[in-house]
Write a protein that holds these residues in place. Structure first.
Motif, mmCIF file in Angstrom:
data_model
loop_
_atom_site.group_PDB
_atom_site.id
_atom_site.type_symbol
_atom_site.label_atom_id
_atom_site.label_comp_id
_atom_site.label_asym_id
_atom_site.label_seq_id
_atom_site.Cartn_x
_atom_site.Cartn_y
_atom_site.Cartn_z
ATOM 1 N N ARG A 274 0.888 -1.563 -0.088
ATOM 2 C CA ARG A 274 -0.131 0.011 0.354
ATOM 3 C C ARG A 274 1.353 1.102 0.331
ATOM 4 N N ARG B 40 2.631 12.361 15.177
ATOM 5 C CA ARG B 40 3.366 12.034 16.240
ATOM 6 C C ARG B 40 4.567 11.876 16.228
ATOM 7 N N LYS B 41 5.591 11.940 15.138
ATOM 8 C CA LYS B 41 6.849 12.556 15.293
ATOM 9 C C LYS B 41 7.192 14.055 15.467
ATOM 10 N N LYS C 126 10.110 -8.505 19.879
ATOM 11 C CA LYS C 126 9.656 -7.595 20.777
ATOM 12 C C LYS C 126 8.994 -8.275 22.499
ATOM 13 N N GLN D 114 7.887 -5.348 5.187
ATOM 14 C CA GLN D 114 8.151 -6.651 6.585
ATOM 15 C C GLN D 114 7.534 -7.973 6.266
ATOM 16 N N ARG E 169 7.725 -12.158 7.275
ATOM 17 C CA ARG E 169 6.666 -12.868 8.436
ATOM 18 C C ARG E 169 6.659 -14.140 7.499
ATOM 19 N N ALA F 130 0.048 -10.829 14.489
ATOM 20 C CA ALA F 130 0.514 -9.662 14.312
ATOM 21 C C ALA F 130 -1.041 -9.184 14.371
ATOM 22 N N GLU G 205 -3.395 -9.521 17.368
ATOM 23 C CA GLU G 205 -2.862 -8.369 18.490
ATOM 24 C C GLU G 205 -2.954 -7.030 18.006
ATOM 25 N N LYS H 1 -5.369 -3.772 19.706
ATOM 26 C CA LYS H 1 -5.045 -2.476 21.127
ATOM 27 C C LYS H 1 -5.727 -1.466 20.865
HETATM 28 P P1 0O2 Z 1 1.506 0.538 10.054
HETATM 29 O O1 0O2 Z 1 -0.003 0.969 9.884
HETATM 30 O O2 0O2 Z 1 1.187 -0.974 10.314
HETATM 31 O O3 0O2 Z 1 1.863 1.004 9.187
HETATM 32 P P2 0O2 Z 1 7.872 3.728 13.316
HETATM 33 O O4 0O2 Z 1 7.386 3.364 11.837
HETATM 34 O O5 0O2 Z 1 9.172 4.962 13.182
HETATM 35 O O6 0O2 Z 1 7.062 4.464 13.742
HETATM 36 P P3 0O2 Z 1 9.028 2.310 13.808
HETATM 37 O O7 0O2 Z 1 9.520 1.893 16.001
HETATM 38 O O8 0O2 Z 1 10.451 2.435 14.331
HETATM 39 O O9 0O2 Z 1 8.386 3.102 14.127
HETATM 40 O O10 0O2 Z 1 8.624 0.780 13.276
HETATM 41 P P4 0O2 Z 1 8.930 -0.785 13.690
HETATM 42 O O11 0O2 Z 1 9.750 -0.740 15.217
HETATM 43 O O12 0O2 Z 1 10.276 -0.831 12.646
HETATM 44 O O13 0O2 Z 1 7.647 -1.267 12.697
HETATM 45 C C1 0O2 Z 1 6.524 -0.309 11.921
HETATM 46 C C2 0O2 Z 1 5.712 -1.801 12.107
HETATM 47 O O14 0O2 Z 1 5.191 -2.488 12.412
HETATM 48 C C3 0O2 Z 1 4.073 -0.755 12.623
HETATM 49 O O15 0O2 Z 1 3.495 -0.313 11.368
HETATM 50 C C4 0O2 Z 1 3.377 -2.402 12.518
HETATM 51 O O16 0O2 Z 1 2.663 -2.577 11.109
HETATM 52 C C5 0O2 Z 1 4.202 -3.140 12.982
HETATM 53 N N1 0O2 Z 1 5.108 -3.348 14.204
HETATM 54 C C6 0O2 Z 1 6.163 -2.658 15.521
HETATM 55 N N2 0O2 Z 1 5.519 -3.250 16.531
HETATM 56 C C7 0O2 Z 1 4.305 -3.781 15.843
HETATM 57 C C8 0O2 Z 1 3.358 -4.819 17.306
HETATM 58 O O17 0O2 Z 1 3.774 -4.751 18.328
HETATM 59 N N3 0O2 Z 1 2.573 -5.030 17.187
HETATM 60 C C9 0O2 Z 1 1.996 -5.230 15.429
HETATM 61 N N4 0O2 Z 1 0.571 -5.812 15.387
HETATM 62 N N5 0O2 Z 1 2.272 -4.662 14.994
HETATM 63 C C10 0O2 Z 1 3.683 -3.940 15.322
HETATM 64 P P5 0O2 Z 1 3.011 1.131 11.847
HETATM 65 O O18 0O2 Z 1 3.123 2.614 12.606
HETATM 66 O O19 0O2 Z 1 2.349 0.749 13.444
HETATM 67 O O20 0O2 Z 1 1.491 1.393 11.050
#
Ligand code: 0O2
Length: 204
Positions: free
Chosen positions: A45, A58-59, A114, A147, A149, A157, A160, A164
C-alpha cells in the motif's frame, strides 16, 4: 487540501508497482526452479493521507512531502508473508541483490523478539532511481518498508493489532502475558514446520 505527497503521488505509485513487479518475478522464478511458492501472499500500500499526516504529527514533523517521503520511510509499505522461516531469509537475500535498491536499515524482530511477542523482519529499502516531479524539483530517493513474516507471525500480529484498539480491557497484565504465550507457541510451531520441511527435502 493538497496531498501530503505533493505532486509525487504518481511517481510514488510507479515506484511501488516497479518493486512489486520485481518481487512477483522473483516468486515466479522460485516456483519454476523448486516447484514451491516463494511466499504465501504479498500485500502492499501507499500510506493513506490520514495515516501519514497523523504520523508526521506524532513525530513532531511538519506535514510536508519532504517529511512524508524522507523523514518517514514507510510511505511505501510491503508485507511478504511466507510459509516457512527459511523463505523469509531467502527473500531478504533477494531484496539485497536487487539492482538500484539499497537496504538502509534492518530490524530482525525474529531473532530479537519484541517484549510483547511481536516477530517479523523489517527492512527499509532506498529505491535509488530518483523521481522528479513535474516542476523538476527532486525529493531524492523514495523509501519502502518491507515486513517479512511467516503465516503464524502474521496471524498473531493481525489479532494483536485488532485488540490494541479495544480500550476497555480490565486485566491488561493477563492479556499481555497470554498474547506473549501465544506468540511463543506459534514461534515454536514455525520451527517445527521448518524442521518437517527439511526432513521431507532430505528424503528427495
Ligand atoms: P502501519 O499501519 O502498520 O503502517 P515507526 O515506523 O517509526 O513508527 P518503529 O518502531 O521505528 O516505528 O518501526 P518498527 O518497529 O519497524 O515497526 C513499524 C511497523 O511494524 C508498525 O507500523 C506495525 O505494522 C509493525 N509493528 C511493530 N511492532 C508491532 C507490534 O507490537 N504489534 C503489531 N501488530 N505490529 C507491530 P505502524 O506504524 O504501526 O503502522
Amino acid at each position: 487540501m493538497d496531498s501530503i505527497y505533493g505532486s509525487y503521488g504518481p511517481a510514488l505509485q510507479a515506484a511501488l508497482e516497479d518493486i512489486i513487479g520485481r518481487i512477483r518475478a522473483y516468486s515466479d522464478d522460485i516456483k519454476a526452479k523448486t516447484g514451491e511458492a516463494a511466499y504465501e501472499h504479498l500485500i502492499y500500500r501507499i500510506k493513506s493521507e490520514g495515516s501519514m499526516r497523523e504520523k508526521c504529527d506524532r513525530k513532531g514533523l511538519p506535514q510536508t512531502a519532504y517529511s512524508a517521503l524522507h523523514d518517514i520511510r514507510d510511505a511505501i509499505g510491503i508485507r511478504i508473508v511466507c510459509c516457512f522461516l527459511d523463505d523469509i531469509y531467502r527473500a531478504i537475500d533477494f531484496l539485497k541483490s536487487l539492482d538500484g535498491v539499497r537496504v538502509v536499515e534492518e530490524k530482525d524482530y525474529i531473532r530479537h523478539v519484541k517484549p510483547n511477542g511481536y516477530r517479523s523482519y523489517h527492512v527499509i529499502l532506498e529505491l535509488e532511481e530518483p523521481y522528479e516531479d513535474v516542476t523538476g524539483a527532486n525529493p531524492g530517493h523514495f523509501y519502502a518498508e518491507v515486513q517479512l513474516r511467516t503465516i503464524a507471525m502474521d496471524s498473531w500480529a493481525s489479532l494483536e493489532h485488532q485488540m490494541k484498539y479495544k480500550h476497555d480491557i480490565k486485566n491488561p497484565e493477563l492479556i499481555v502475558r497470554e498474547l506473549k504465550r501465544c506468540a511463543d507457541e506459534l514461534a515454536s510451531c514455525d520451527v517445527s514446520m521448518q524442521t518437517i520441511r527439511n526432513l521431507i527435502h532430505a528424503q528427495e
